[in-house]
Design a protein around this motif. Structure first.
Motif, PDB file in Angstrom:
ATOM      1  N   PHE A  66       0.847  -1.193   0.000  1.00 17.24           N
ATOM      2  CA  PHE A  66       0.000   0.000   0.000  1.00 17.24           C
ATOM      3  C   PHE A  66       0.882   1.242   0.000  1.00 17.24           C
ATOM      4  CE2 PHE A  66      -2.669  -3.236   1.933  1.00 17.24           C
ATOM      5  CZ  PHE A  66      -3.946  -2.952   1.463  1.00 17.24           C
ATOM      6  N   ASP A  67       0.711   2.118  -0.999  1.00 15.50           N
ATOM      7  CA  ASP A  67       1.506   3.347  -1.059  1.00 15.50           C
ATOM      8  C   ASP A  67       0.626   4.553  -0.721  1.00 15.50           C
ATOM      9  OD1 ASP A  67       3.474   5.164  -1.404  1.00 15.50           O
ATOM     10  OD2 ASP A  67       3.616   4.995  -3.576  1.00 15.50           O
ATOM     11  N   GLU A  68       0.671   4.989   0.540  1.00 11.70           N
ATOM     12  CA  GLU A  68      -0.135   6.123   1.042  1.00 11.70           C
ATOM     13  C   GLU A  68      -1.561   6.085   0.501  1.00 11.70           C
ATOM     14  OE1 GLU A  68       1.526   9.631   2.132  1.00 11.70           O
ATOM     15  OE2 GLU A  68       3.583   9.180   1.571  1.00 11.70           O
ATOM     16  N   PRO A  69      -2.293   4.981   0.707  1.00 11.28           N
ATOM     17  CA  PRO A  69      -3.586   4.818   0.043  1.00 11.28           C
ATOM     18  C   PRO A  69      -4.686   5.757   0.546  1.00 11.28           C
ATOM     19  CG  PRO A  69      -3.264   3.058   1.620  1.00 11.28           C
ATOM     20  CD  PRO A  69      -1.978   3.827   1.566  1.00 11.28           C
ATOM     21  N   TYR A  88      -7.065  -8.462   9.498  1.00  7.76           N
ATOM     22  CA  TYR A  88      -7.451  -9.456  10.511  1.00  7.76           C
ATOM     23  C   TYR A  88      -8.190 -10.623   9.858  1.00  7.76           C
ATOM     24  CZ  TYR A  88      -9.498 -11.481  14.715  1.00  7.76           C
ATOM     25  OH  TYR A  88      -9.868 -12.352  15.709  1.00  7.76           O
ATOM     26  N   ASP A  89      -9.149 -10.300   8.980  1.00 12.59           N
ATOM     27  CA  ASP A  89      -9.968 -11.346   8.339  1.00 12.59           C
ATOM     28  C   ASP A  89      -9.143 -12.239   7.415  1.00 12.59           C
ATOM     29  OD1 ASP A  89     -12.149 -10.342   9.636  1.00 12.59           O
ATOM     30  OD2 ASP A  89     -13.025  -9.326   7.894  1.00 12.59           O
ATOM     31  N   LEU A  90      -8.235 -11.618   6.646  1.00 12.34           N
ATOM     32  CA  LEU A  90      -7.481 -12.371   5.635  1.00 12.34           C
ATOM     33  C   LEU A  90      -6.232 -13.031   6.198  1.00 12.34           C
ATOM     34  CD1 LEU A  90      -7.538  -9.689   2.780  1.00 12.34           C
ATOM     35  CD2 LEU A  90      -8.901 -11.774   2.843  1.00 12.34           C
ATOM     36  N   GLY A  91      -5.728 -12.485   7.310  1.00 11.77           N
ATOM     37  CA  GLY A  91      -4.437 -12.946   7.825  1.00 11.77           C
ATOM     38  C   GLY A  91      -3.335 -12.684   6.808  1.00 11.77           C
ATOM     39  N   ALA A  92      -3.534 -11.613   6.005  1.00 12.44           N
ATOM     40  CA  ALA A  92      -2.625 -11.325   4.895  1.00 12.44           C
ATOM     41  C   ALA A  92      -1.363 -10.626   5.384  1.00 12.44           C
ATOM     42  CB  ALA A  92      -3.347 -10.447   3.879  1.00 12.44           C
ATOM     43  N   SER A  93      -0.321 -10.702   4.550  1.00 13.86           N
ATOM     44  CA  SER A  93       0.938  -9.991   4.830  1.00 13.86           C
ATOM     45  C   SER A  93       0.895  -8.670   4.085  1.00 13.86           C
ATOM     46  CB  SER A  93       2.124 -10.822   4.360  1.00 13.86           C
ATOM     47  OG  SER A  93       2.029 -12.137   4.878  1.00 13.86           O
ATOM     48  N   MET A  94       1.147  -7.584   4.791  1.00 15.51           N
ATOM     49  CA  MET A  94       0.998  -6.255   4.187  1.00 15.51           C
ATOM     50  C   MET A  94       2.185  -5.364   4.502  1.00 15.51           C
ATOM     51  SD  MET A  94      -3.049  -5.494   4.944  1.00 15.51           S
ATOM     52  CE  MET A  94      -4.340  -6.452   4.109  1.00 15.51           C
ATOM     53  N   VAL A  95       2.581  -4.563   3.498  1.00 13.89           N
ATOM     54  CA  VAL A  95       3.575  -3.494   3.699  1.00 13.89           C
ATOM     55  C   VAL A  95       2.885  -2.198   3.294  1.00 13.89           C
ATOM     56  CG1 VAL A  95       5.845  -2.581   3.112  1.00 13.89           C
ATOM     57  CG2 VAL A  95       5.483  -5.060   3.161  1.00 13.89           C
ATOM     58  N   TYR A  96       2.928  -1.222   4.187  1.00 14.46           N
ATOM     59  CA  TYR A  96       2.094  -0.033   4.051  1.00 14.46           C
ATOM     60  C   TYR A  96       2.957   1.203   4.269  1.00 14.46           C
ATOM     61  CZ  TYR A  96      -2.192   2.764   5.075  1.00 14.46           C
ATOM     62  OH  TYR A  96      -3.218   3.685   5.062  1.00 14.46           O
ATOM     63  N   VAL A  97       2.929   2.130   3.313  1.00  5.21           N
ATOM     64  CA  VAL A  97       3.723   3.364   3.417  1.00  5.21           C
ATOM     65  C   VAL A  97       2.823   4.521   3.830  1.00  5.21           C
ATOM     66  CG1 VAL A  97       4.851   5.138   2.006  1.00  5.21           C
ATOM     67  CG2 VAL A  97       5.575   2.768   1.826  1.00  5.21           C
ATOM     68  N   THR A  98       3.262   5.310   4.816  1.00  7.02           N
ATOM     69  CA  THR A  98       2.520   6.508   5.216  1.00  7.02           C
ATOM     70  C   THR A  98       3.490   7.510   5.851  1.00  7.02           C
ATOM     71  OG1 THR A  98       0.655   7.369   6.499  1.00  7.02           O
ATOM     72  CG2 THR A  98       1.895   5.581   7.494  1.00  7.02           C
ATOM     73  N   HIS A  99       3.121   8.797   5.821  1.00  5.24           N
ATOM     74  CA  HIS A  99       3.886   9.778   6.609  1.00  5.24           C
ATOM     75  C   HIS A  99       3.092  10.135   7.863  1.00  5.24           C
ATOM     76  CE1 HIS A  99       1.216  12.172   3.997  1.00  5.24           C
ATOM     77  NE2 HIS A  99       1.079  12.896   5.082  1.00  5.24           N
ATOM     78  N   ASP A 100       1.912   9.523   7.995  1.00  2.00           N
ATOM     79  CA  ASP A 100       0.996   9.809   9.117  1.00  2.00           C
ATOM     80  C   ASP A 100       1.267   8.828  10.253  1.00  2.00           C
ATOM     81  OD1 ASP A 100      -1.184   9.822  10.869  1.00  2.00           O
ATOM     82  OD2 ASP A 100      -2.609  10.392   9.322  1.00  2.00           O
TER      83      ASP A 100
END
Length: 365
Positions: free
Chosen positions: A158-161, A182-194
């Motif tokens: 996810f790039d600052e979605p 939580y539902d998917l148990g997925a692996s995620m990488v998420y970019v934010t400045h917040d």
């Protein structure tokens, strides 16, 4: 638990400009990793390197124990959600979501099944026949997420979605993404400045500055045990108070002296076995400076100081004073009756204080 993503000694340059320096990160299956830092710190570049959209100049990136050096973006088994949504304007929502599956030759039956699953999950069943121009920002973001979800990839990027959404919608979508994880148990990488987004979403946070990793840890570790002054100041809203002080070693304790606005000195007593240099910076979160009388505990010590600013914030009132030539924010009760200009006893929880070396900026452990 096996690592889904390994980033080892990764460097990236644009010409002579070094953008990523010796980046080392491991994430396990099911982790929600958030890359956070100010603009220009290298977080989006790192995400693009993981996706294969940028080539690295050194080091190794592996996904599911497979080296990605020579693997094209389309073959990395990842799905990316962009800040700009990147939807096809001439296609309906339904076609936007199923297009990738169609290109990969997946049968219409499976396409329809997956479409119905994600439409239900994201509550966009009633939008399937619309085009992106007929959707709000939040709806477009849901469609972009739907397109990623039908891929069922090894890794979501996810790039600052949420940065194009208004404040209320951001909070709603944050909850949505948290629920999806939580539902998917997925692996995620998420970019934010917040940093609020980082704290609420992540299982693991990477704080970056100028292409270097400053700290990796859980939201709890990053918030309560910042490795350096940059992390302390960047993570938390309001930020951690950073107060200049001097120390004096006594027999069984250390006296910490802080200059007040009127030129006099306030003293706190530190009884731990920490070795503190003569000059220190005290880091203390606003919630650990409260009004006198709100806590009765030996960990609490008091400093009387003049109130400069009062900021009502609904459930709390933030009260600003000056200590060590710095503005310091305390968190008082919402119904507090303190007045600007009055002298107030501020109660410090010394168990929650972090000390930093002003020369190195590092936390004193």
């Amino acid at each position: 638990m096996s690592s889904i993503l390994k980033i080892k000694d990764v460097n990236k340059n644009f010409g002579k400009i070094s953008v990523l320096n010796d980046i080392n990160i491991n994430i396990d299956k099911g982790d929600f990793l958030v890359l956070v830092g100010p603009s220009g710190c290298g977080k989006s570049t790192l995400l693009n390197c993981i996706a294969g959209l940028e080539k690295i100049n050194g080091g190794e990136i592996s996904i599911n124990n497979k080296d990605m050096s020579e693997v094209a973006p389309k073959d990395r088994d990842i799905a990316m959600v962009f800040q700009s949504y990147a939807l096809y304007p001439t296609m309906t929502v339904e076609k936007n979501i199923t297009f990738g599956m169609k290109v990969r030759g997946i049968s219409e039956e499976i396409q329809k099944k997956k479409l119905n699953e994600v439409a239900k999950q994201l509550q966009i069943e009633n939008l399937l026949k619309r085009k992106p121009s007929q959707l709000s920002g939040g709806q477009r973001q849901r469609v972009a997420m739907g397109r990623a979800l039908v891929r069922n990839p090894k890794l979501f990027l996810f790039d600052e979605p949420l940065s194009n959404l208004d404040a209320k919608l951001r909070v709603e979508m944050r909850t949505e993404i948290k629920r999806l994880h939580y539902d998917l148990g997925a692996s995620m990488v998420y970019v934010t400045h917040d940093q609020i987004e980082a704290m609420t979403l992540a299982t693991k946070i990477v704080v970056m500055k100028d292409g270097f990793i400053q700290q990796i840890g859980t939201p709890f570790e990053i918030y309560n045990y910042p490795e350096n002054i940059f992390v302390a100041d960047f993570m938390g809203s309001p930020a951690m108070n950073l107060i200049g002080a001097t120390t004096k070693k006594e027999k069984d304790h250390i006296k910490i002296e802080i200059k007040l606005e009127d030129g006099s000195t306030a003293t706190l007593i530190e009884k731990s076995k920490l070795k503190l240099p003569k000059d220190i910076i005290i880091g203390v979160r606003p919630e650990n400076i409260t009004e006198n009388g709100s806590k009765k505990d030996s960990n609490f010590q008091y400093i009387s100081s003049k109130v400069d600013i009062i900021e009502p914030a609904g459930s709390d009132t933030f009260v600003v004073t000056k200590l060590g030539n710095k503005e310091v924010t305390a968190r008082f009760h919402s119904e507090t009756d303190v007045k600007i200009g009055s002298k107030v006893k501020f109660s410090f929880n010394l168990q929650k204080v972090t000390y930093f070396d002003p020369k190195t900026g590092q936390r004193i452990k």
